[in-house]
Design an enzyme around this catalytic site. Structure first.
Site, short mmCIF file in Angstrom:
data_model
loop_
_atom_site.label_atom_id
_atom_site.label_comp_id
_atom_site.label_asym_id
_atom_site.label_seq_id
_atom_site.Cartn_x
_atom_site.Cartn_y
_atom_site.Cartn_z
N LYS A 179 11.32 4.00 30.45
CA LYS A 179 12.69 4.27 30.84
C LYS A 179 13.15 5.49 30.04
CE LYS A 179 13.43 0.15 29.49
NZ LYS A 179 13.97 -1.17 29.09
N MET A 209 19.30 7.09 20.03
CA MET A 209 19.49 7.50 21.43
C MET A 209 20.89 8.01 21.67
SD MET A 209 17.40 4.26 22.74
CE MET A 209 18.14 3.47 21.31
N ASP A 231 6.28 2.28 27.14
CA ASP A 231 7.16 3.34 27.62
C ASP A 231 6.76 4.63 26.91
OD1 ASP A 231 8.26 3.10 25.04
OD2 ASP A 231 9.88 1.79 25.75
#
Length: 303
Positions: free
Chosen positions: A100, A215, A79
């Site tokens: 993602k 995140m 990713d």
């Protein structure tokens, strides 16, 4: 505390690509498989999947084993979180972007799982490359279970987790004898107002110590409000480390009460690590002497 992430998966998967009948997963009973690799003797050969943590993003922080596997792999599924400097070293014909990104298009995790099995059954040695450590909010555990259930051999190659490395290179230790003897790692994807949230912000506030949120840039207003409501002091120091160890790393600091405004003023964006606790204030005492090639100052962030 854990949930999942690359983080705790308030991840919203896009619709999986439709699978043709000819690509359906074969049984794992050792029977014939038209997609499996074959040895010179005609025996079925299954490749190995390596679940590899890339570290926070600086190629020099890759482990020796991770570097070797990346060089030798037939295919690397990655990713964006390993960072541009690591991704750019991967040959185009041996890598697949299955990334993602928060709020953007993404490859469903179910499709990634299926692709790992498919490639291994073709006899390929595959690296599943994730930022940080793949078993810290990286879905490495889910992928390991999926591979095991289908009889695909795999190995785990730990990486330096960005939850510790990103704050460290910015001058913020997650523990410190004078400030914090415990640290909690939390996903920032979950909505603190959810009735069934797996993150107990009241318990985290009561525990004290350092809270590291991965995140969590988008939901910063939600969980800072939850901690304030749970009784955490408004003046508690907070640091935001954006793109830790990547080119253009930025750091912004404030307090639990001010950090949302700081984020907006400095335009801090994902990926970023949030550090909440007294340790965040230690940066001010060391930042003048930190030597690295990462950091671009966030104007006004040190006020």
């Amino acid at each position: 505390m854990t949930t999942d992430a690359n983080a705790a998966d308030a991840e919203t998967d896009s619709d999986a690509r439709s699978e043709a009948d000819s690509n359906a997963e074969p049984e794992t009973d050792g029977g014939t498989d038209s997609n499996a690799g074959s040895s010179s003797t005609g025996e079925t050969v299954t490749g190995t999947v390596s679940l590899v943590g890339s570290g926070p993003g600086d190629p020099e922080l890759l482990t020796v084993k991770a570097k070797r596997l990346l060089e030798d792999a037939d295919v690397v599924l990655h990713d964006k979180l390993p960072g541009p400097e690591i991704i750019d070293t991967l040959p185009d014909d041996r890598r697949e972007d299955v990334g993602k990104r928060a709020g953007g298009e993404r490859t469903p995790q179910s499709e990634i799982n299926e692709r790992l099995v498919e490639l291994a059954r073709e006899g390929k040695d595959v690296v599943r490359l994730k930022g940080g450590d793949s078993f810290v909010f990286g879905r490495g555990g889910e992928e390991a279970e999926y591979l095991a259930e289908r009889g695909v051999p795999f190995e785990v190659v730990p990486g330096v987790t960005s939850a510790i490395a990103a704050p460290a290179v910015a001058g913020v230790p997650v523990t410190h004898r004078d400030h914090a003897s415990s640290v909690s790692f939390v996903t920032g994807h979950e909505d603190p107002t959810k009735d069934d949230s797996a993150v107990d912000w009241d318990a985290l506030a009561a525990t004290g110590g350092t809270i590291v949120v991965l995140m969590g840039v988008g939901r910063l207003p939600d969980y800072t409000a939850a901690l304030l409501e749970a009784g955490t002091a408004p003046e508690t120091p907070v640091a935001l480390i954006e793109r830790g160890t990547w080119p253009g790393q930025r750091v912004a600091t404030g307090t639990l009460e001010t950090i949302v405004d700081v984020r907006d003023e400095e335009e801090i964006s994902p990926p970023a690590v949030t550090v909440i606790g007294d340790v965040a204030a230690t940066r001010e005492t060391v930042v003048e002497f930190i030597e690295n090639d990462y950091e671009t100052p966030a104007t006004g962030a040190e006020e």
